[in-house]
Design an enzyme around this catalytic site. Sequence first.
Site, mmCIF file in Angstrom:
data_model
loop_
_atom_site.group_PDB
_atom_site.id
_atom_site.type_symbol
_atom_site.label_atom_id
_atom_site.label_comp_id
_atom_site.label_asym_id
_atom_site.label_seq_id
_atom_site.Cartn_x
_atom_site.Cartn_y
_atom_site.Cartn_z
ATOM 1 N N SER A 63 0.828 -1.204 0.000
ATOM 2 C CA SER A 63 0.000 0.000 0.000
ATOM 3 C C SER A 63 0.867 1.262 0.000
ATOM 4 C CB SER A 63 -0.959 -0.051 1.194
ATOM 5 O OG SER A 63 -1.949 0.940 1.103
ATOM 6 N N ASP A 109 -9.380 -6.000 -3.994
ATOM 7 C CA ASP A 109 -8.993 -4.822 -3.219
ATOM 8 C C ASP A 109 -10.100 -3.770 -3.268
ATOM 9 O OD1 ASP A 109 -7.749 -2.592 -2.106
ATOM 10 O OD2 ASP A 109 -5.819 -3.024 -3.043
ATOM 11 N N HIS A 148 -6.996 -5.936 -0.165
ATOM 12 C CA HIS A 148 -5.932 -4.956 -0.017
ATOM 13 C C HIS A 148 -4.798 -5.463 0.870
ATOM 14 C CE1 HIS A 148 -4.158 -1.013 -0.303
ATOM 15 N NE2 HIS A 148 -4.128 -0.893 1.025
#
Length: 248
Positions: free
Chosen positions: A93, A192, A222
């Site tokens: 991320s 995600d 995610h």
Amino acid sequence: MKVVQPKPFTFQGGDRAVLLLHGFTGHSGDVRMLGRFLEKNGYTCHAPIYAGHGVPIEELLHTGPEDWWDDVLKGYEHLKSLGHSKIAVCGLSLGGVFSLKLATEAEVVGAIPMCAPTIADHQDRLKAGMMARAKEIKQLEGKNEEQVAEELSALEKEPFTVLERSKKLIDGIGEQLDLVYAPTMIAQGRLDKMINTDSATMIYKNISSEEKHLQWYEKSGHAITFGPEKDQLHEDIYAFLQGLNWES
């Protein structure tokens, strides 16, 4: 109840080194399983924790991308100080965004952005995630329901300027993808719901790397490092790392 504050880790497994970077509101635990896997397979791994992370969300609001980036650079220099001249970088991320940024500003053998946003259209989801994380921490601290509600109400009124600053970081990296020349493996969970998954395709199309690969994980969301395909992710990352040029 006292909540144990997460700590950075260094797993020394061999001459080849990988800098592991966690996500927004996360900490080194995001990449610990991956680090242990790589350690067992001959890689030294270091995972820093950014300022304001691994602590109450109220503290995160008083930090920003400049502080976090400084911690990334310190992590890179830590591996250098251990004698590693060749370093790969892998991040989840926000850590994936920093992986790309590091590839534009420092010498890396390879880069592995995982579920990395380069399209900053998820600020509302980020704030919701911050509030959920804040509630979780307060409950773990043993606070009663009324106290948790009061503190969350106060937090909600705080200026979340950190989100706008994060958007500028993401937008900036999105505009500089052509400066990434290192071999790159892009990992993206198909399920995600936090980021715009078009980011993965954007990274693949715009980086200048001659060696690049986009790998979709069909059953993952995610938090791909905790997902149902984490073992396959580990194997894919290991295979990618094994194919890099580690010679001096």
